[in-house]
Design a protein around this motif. Structure first.
Motif, PDB file in Angstrom:
ATOM      1  N   ALA A  43       0.598  -1.086   0.097  1.00  0.00           N
ATOM      2  CA  ALA A  43      -0.326   0.470  -0.275  1.00  0.00           C
ATOM      3  C   ALA A  43       0.926   1.113   0.014  1.00  0.00           C
ATOM      4  O   ALA A  43       0.930   1.938  -0.274  1.00  0.00           O
ATOM      5  N   GLN A  44       2.191   1.500   0.406  1.00  0.00           N
ATOM      6  CA  GLN A  44       2.915   2.477   0.135  1.00  0.00           C
ATOM      7  C   GLN A  44       4.141   2.004  -0.706  1.00  0.00           C
ATOM      8  O   GLN A  44       5.070   2.972  -1.083  1.00  0.00           O
ATOM      9  N   SER A  45       3.696   1.249  -2.310  1.00  0.00           N
ATOM     10  CA  SER A  45       5.145   0.956  -2.927  1.00  0.00           C
ATOM     11  C   SER A  45       4.085   2.473  -3.767  1.00  0.00           C
ATOM     12  O   SER A  45       3.064   3.133  -4.257  1.00  0.00           O
ATOM     13  N   THR A  46       5.083   3.363  -4.726  1.00  0.00           N
ATOM     14  CA  THR A  46       4.670   4.306  -5.472  1.00  0.00           C
ATOM     15  C   THR A  46       4.558   3.748  -7.465  1.00  0.00           C
ATOM     16  O   THR A  46       4.679   4.250  -8.301  1.00  0.00           O
ATOM     17  N   ASP A  47       4.966   2.333  -7.618  1.00  0.00           N
ATOM     18  CA  ASP A  47       5.243   1.973  -8.845  1.00  0.00           C
ATOM     19  C   ASP A  47       3.414   0.938  -9.019  1.00  0.00           C
ATOM     20  O   ASP A  47       3.490  -0.140  -8.640  1.00  0.00           O
ATOM     21  N   VAL A  48       3.035   1.042 -10.014  1.00  0.00           N
ATOM     22  CA  VAL A  48       2.169   0.755 -10.304  1.00  0.00           C
ATOM     23  C   VAL A  48       2.465  -0.089 -12.226  1.00  0.00           C
ATOM     24  O   VAL A  48       2.238   0.054 -12.684  1.00  0.00           O
ATOM     25  N   ARG A  49       2.344  -1.718 -11.661  1.00  0.00           N
ATOM     26  CA  ARG A  49       3.366  -2.313 -12.793  1.00  0.00           C
ATOM     27  C   ARG A  49       2.041  -2.712 -13.778  1.00  0.00           C
ATOM     28  O   ARG A  49       1.778  -3.826 -13.849  1.00  0.00           O
ATOM     29  N   ALA A  90      -8.117   1.017  -0.694  1.00  0.00           N
ATOM     30  CA  ALA A  90      -8.791   1.481  -0.349  1.00  0.00           C
ATOM     31  C   ALA A  90      -7.418   2.216   0.998  1.00  0.00           C
ATOM     32  O   ALA A  90      -7.241   3.618   0.987  1.00  0.00           O
ATOM     33  N   TYR A  91      -6.185   1.002   1.364  1.00  0.00           N
ATOM     34  CA  TYR A  91      -5.742   1.190   1.826  1.00  0.00           C
ATOM     35  C   TYR A  91      -4.295   2.419   1.950  1.00  0.00           C
ATOM     36  O   TYR A  91      -3.718   3.030   2.110  1.00  0.00           O
ATOM     37  N   ILE A  92      -4.169   2.439   0.243  1.00  0.00           N
ATOM     38  CA  ILE A  92      -3.319   2.827  -0.685  1.00  0.00           C
ATOM     39  C   ILE A  92      -3.146   4.270  -0.084  1.00  0.00           C
ATOM     40  O   ILE A  92      -3.723   5.401  -0.061  1.00  0.00           O
ATOM     41  N   GLY A  93      -1.823   4.897   0.689  1.00  0.00           N
ATOM     42  CA  GLY A  93      -1.658   5.967   1.704  1.00  0.00           C
ATOM     43  C   GLY A  93      -0.499   6.516   1.478  1.00  0.00           C
ATOM     44  O   GLY A  93       0.196   6.014   1.026  1.00  0.00           O
ATOM     45  N   PHE A  94      -0.275   8.106   1.826  1.00  0.00           N
ATOM     46  CA  PHE A  94       1.373   8.088   1.898  1.00  0.00           C
ATOM     47  C   PHE A  94       1.305   9.734   2.875  1.00  0.00           C
ATOM     48  O   PHE A  94       0.414   9.874   3.001  1.00  0.00           O
ATOM     49  N   PHE A  95       2.646   9.809   3.062  1.00  0.00           N
ATOM     50  CA  PHE A  95       2.544  11.070   4.557  1.00  0.00           C
ATOM     51  C   PHE A  95       1.525  12.282   3.925  1.00  0.00           C
ATOM     52  O   PHE A  95       1.944  12.556   2.420  1.00  0.00           O
ATOM     53  N   ASP A  96       1.272  13.186   4.544  1.00  0.00           N
ATOM     54  CA  ASP A  96       0.111  14.161   4.284  1.00  0.00           C
ATOM     55  C   ASP A  96       1.077  15.653   2.973  1.00  0.00           C
ATOM     56  O   ASP A  96       1.692  16.008   1.891  1.00  0.00           O
ATOM     57  N   ARG A  97       2.600  16.064   4.070  1.00  0.00           N
ATOM     58  CA  ARG A  97       3.492  16.161   3.760  1.00  0.00           C
ATOM     59  C   ARG A  97       4.489  15.207   2.843  1.00  0.00           C
ATOM     60  O   ARG A  97       4.810  14.983   4.230  1.00  0.00           O
ATOM     61  N   ASP A  98       5.337  15.881   1.837  1.00  0.00           N
ATOM     62  CA  ASP A  98       6.333  15.303   1.722  1.00  0.00           C
ATOM     63  C   ASP A  98       7.497  14.775   2.808  1.00  0.00           C
ATOM     64  O   ASP A  98       8.016  16.017   3.218  1.00  0.00           O
ATOM     65  N   VAL A  99       8.018  13.927   2.559  1.00  0.00           N
ATOM     66  CA  VAL A  99       9.294  13.363   3.921  1.00  0.00           C
ATOM     67  C   VAL A  99      10.522  13.096   3.020  1.00  0.00           C
ATOM     68  O   VAL A  99      10.030  11.889   2.631  1.00  0.00           O
ATOM     69  N   GLU A 102      11.702   8.853   1.883  1.00  0.00           N
ATOM     70  CA  GLU A 102       9.546   8.106   2.100  1.00  0.00           C
ATOM     71  C   GLU A 102       9.347   8.475   0.886  1.00  0.00           C
ATOM     72  O   GLU A 102       9.470   9.115  -0.030  1.00  0.00           O
ATOM     73  N   PRO A 103       7.695   7.570   0.463  1.00  0.00           N
ATOM     74  CA  PRO A 103       7.443   7.037  -0.616  1.00  0.00           C
ATOM     75  C   PRO A 103       6.948   8.398  -0.282  1.00  0.00           C
ATOM     76  O   PRO A 103       6.020   8.514   0.620  1.00  0.00           O
ATOM     77  N   THR A 104       6.023   8.942  -1.952  1.00  0.00           N
ATOM     78  CA  THR A 104       5.790  10.608  -1.036  1.00  0.00           C
ATOM     79  C   THR A 104       3.931  10.089  -2.926  1.00  0.00           C
ATOM     80  O   THR A 104       3.824   9.314  -3.854  1.00  0.00           O
ATOM     81  N   TRP A 105       3.267  10.849  -2.261  1.00  0.00           N
ATOM     82  CA  TRP A 105       2.177  11.038  -3.077  1.00  0.00           C
ATOM     83  C   TRP A 105       1.964  11.161  -4.826  1.00  0.00           C
ATOM     84  O   TRP A 105       1.532  10.317  -5.386  1.00  0.00           O
ATOM     85  N   GLY A 106       3.186  12.069  -4.397  1.00  0.00           N
ATOM     86  CA  GLY A 106       3.511  12.515  -5.902  1.00  0.00           C
ATOM     87  C   GLY A 106       4.087  11.325  -6.665  1.00  0.00           C
ATOM     88  O   GLY A 106       3.939  11.415  -8.677  1.00  0.00           O
ATOM     89  N   GLU A 107       4.796  10.724  -6.159  1.00  0.00           N
ATOM     90  CA  GLU A 107       5.681   9.817  -7.627  1.00  0.00           C
ATOM     91  C   GLU A 107       4.183   8.844  -7.289  1.00  0.00           C
ATOM     92  O   GLU A 107       4.366   7.937  -8.326  1.00  0.00           O
ATOM     93  N   TRP A 108       3.215   8.261  -6.565  1.00  0.00           N
ATOM     94  CA  TRP A 108       2.318   7.411  -6.947  1.00  0.00           C
ATOM     95  C   TRP A 108       1.476   7.948  -7.442  1.00  0.00           C
ATOM     96  O   TRP A 108       1.022   6.874  -8.804  1.00  0.00           O
ATOM     97  N   VAL A 138     -10.312   5.196  -0.858  1.00  0.00           N
ATOM     98  CA  VAL A 138     -10.461   5.721   0.064  1.00  0.00           C
ATOM     99  C   VAL A 138      -9.418   6.793   0.862  1.00  0.00           C
ATOM    100  O   VAL A 138      -9.836   8.510   0.660  1.00  0.00           O
ATOM    101  N   ARG A 139      -8.509   6.490   0.685  1.00  0.00           N
ATOM    102  CA  ARG A 139      -7.604   7.274   0.988  1.00  0.00           C
ATOM    103  C   ARG A 139      -6.481   8.355  -0.267  1.00  0.00           C
ATOM    104  O   ARG A 139      -6.312   9.472   0.542  1.00  0.00           O
ATOM    105  N   ALA A 140      -7.377   7.515  -1.182  1.00  0.00           N
ATOM    106  CA  ALA A 140      -7.252   8.947  -2.438  1.00  0.00           C
ATOM    107  C   ALA A 140      -7.556   9.648  -2.374  1.00  0.00           C
ATOM    108  O   ALA A 140      -7.478  10.369  -2.879  1.00  0.00           O
ATOM    109  N   ASP A 141      -8.844   9.381  -1.914  1.00  0.00           N
ATOM    110  CA  ASP A 141      -9.945  10.645  -2.430  1.00  0.00           C
ATOM    111  C   ASP A 141      -9.589  11.703  -1.725  1.00  0.00           C
ATOM    112  O   ASP A 141     -10.273  13.201  -2.569  1.00  0.00           O
TER     113      ASP A 141
END
Length: 312
Positions: A43-49, A90-99, A102-108, A138-141
Motif C-alpha cells: 500500500a506504500q509502493s509507488t510503482d503500478v506495474r 482503499a488503504y493505499i496512502g502516504f504522508f500528507d506532506r512529503d518527507v 519516504e514514498p510520496t503521493w506525487g510519486e504514486w 478511500v485514502r486517495a480521495d
C-alpha cells in the motif's frame, strides 16, 4: 454488469471468455464494465506495474472491448490498481506532506497517471463509451488537486464519459465530483439499509448536479450475505435464495428513486462455472441462479415497457 475481474493474463481472448460474454449479454445486460487490475507491491509502493503479468495484455483488453461491442453492449473500461500483498486498495496512502526518503503521493500519482492514461488511449481508439479512472481509493480521495490534474490529462486523450467509482458511504465525502461527468459508487449496502442510504446519496448527487448510477452493486449467493454484501469472505452455505432476496430489495428501493440511473452489477467472471455447479457456487455471479432469472425477467419487462412507450 462488470466482466472479467481481476483481468488475469491468459483468461481473456479465449473460447471460454467469449462464451462468458455471450451468456452475460443474455441476461438483459446493455452495458458492461470491462474491469482489470494492475498490481503494486504494498500500500506504500509507488510503482503500478500495469505492463507486467498477471495483468491482461493490451491485446486482451482490445479483444474484450470488441467482443462486447459485437454483442451490442456499451462499454465502460475500468482499470483498477490492486495491492499484491492483499491489502485493499482503499488503504493505499502516504504522508500528507512529503518527507525526504519516504514514498510520496506525487510519486504514486505519476505512476498511476501513466496506467490510467494508457487505458484512456485504448478506450478512445476502441470507442468505449465510458472510462472509470479509479475505484474505491478511500485514502486517495482527499487528494483533490491530483485527481483534478489526472482528469484533465485524461480528457486530453479521451473524448467519452469520465467517471470515478467511490466506495460505499463515500458519496458525500468527495470534493471533486464536478470534474467528472457521472457520479458512481459501490452500492454494497445491507439489505435493510437501502432506503436510508439512498436518502443520504440523493443529497450528495443533488449537490453535485451530475447523473448517478452504482458502478458496483450485488451480493454473494450465500447465507448471511444480504446483511454484509461487501464481505466476499463471509462464512455461510451457498444460497441462491439469499442472493435473490437481496436483488429484489435492491431493485425495489432503487426503482423508487428515478435519479438512480441503473447498476453495473458485480460481477461476471471470464470463465463461467458449469450450469450444474451453479447451486453450489456462493460468489457474486448470478449465472444459473435465481437472481439470474430475476435479471432476465426484470430487464426483459423493462425493455418491453420502453418499446411500448414509444408506440403511437
Amino acid at each position: 454488469m462488470t466482466w472479467g475481474w481481476t483481468g488475469v493474463r491468459g483468461t481473456w481472448a479465449t473460447p471460454s471468455a467469449s462464451h462468458s460474454l455471450r451468456a452475460m449479454a443474455d441476461h438483459g445486460v446493455n452495458w458492461t464494465a470491462i474491469a482489470y487490475s494492475a498490481l503494486q507491491e504494498t500500500a506504500q509502493s509507488t510503482d503500478v506495474r500495469f505492463r507486467e503479468a498477471p495483468t491482461v495484455t493490451d491485446d486482451e483488453v482490445v479483444w474484450a472491448i470488441r467482443e462486447a461491442k459485437g454483442l451490442g453492449l456499451k462499454v465502460c473500461l475500468k482499470p483498477v490498481v490492486n495491492v499484491a500483498d492483499g491489502t485493499w486498495r482503499a488503504y493505499i496512502g502516504f504522508f500528507d506532506r512529503d518527507v525526504p526518503g519516504e514514498p510520496t503521493w506525487g510519486e504514486w500519482f505519476a505512476s498511476y497517471r501513466e496506467f490510467i492514461l494508457h487505458a484512456a488511449r485504448i478506450a478512445e481508439s476502441e470507442g468505449c463509451e465510458m472510462l472509470c479512472i479509479g475505484c474505491e481509493m478511500v485514502r486517495a480521495d482527499a487528494r483533490e488537486d491530483e485527481w483534478r490534474a489526472l482528469i484533465a490529462a485524461v480528457r486530453a486523450v479521451y473524448s467519452g464519459v469520465v467517471t470515478y467509482n467511490c466506495d460505499k458511504y463515500q458519496e458525500d465525502r468527495l470534493s471533486w465530483w464536478d470534474a467528472v461527468d457521472v457520479v458512481t459508487s459501490s452500492g454494497y449496502y445491507p439489505i435493510d439499509r437501502w432506503d436510508a442510504e439512498l436518502d443520504r446519496i440523493e443529497n450528495a448527487v443533488a449537490a453535485a448536479g451530475k447523473p448517478f448510477f452504482f458502478m458496483e452493486a450485488g451480493c454473494p449467493s450465500r447465507e448471511g450475505s444480504p446483511d454484509r454484501p461487501n464481505d466476499w469472505s463471509l462464512a455461510g452455505a451457498p444460497s441462491g435464495a439469499a442472493q435473490l432476496r437481496y436483488y429484489e430489495a435492491m431493485f425495489a428501493a432503487c426503482d423508487a428513486r428515478p435519479w438512480v440511473r441503473g447498476f453495473m452489477l458485480w460481477d461476471w467472471p471470464p470463465r463461467l462455472y458449469a450450469d450444474d455447479e451453479a447451486a453450489a457456487n456462493d460468489d457474486y455471479c448470478p449465472y444459473g441462479k435465481p437472481a439470474g432469472e430475476f435479471l432476465r425477467e426484470a430487464y426483459g419487462l423493462r425493455a418491453a415497457d420502453a418499446e411500448m412507450s414509444q408506440q403511437p
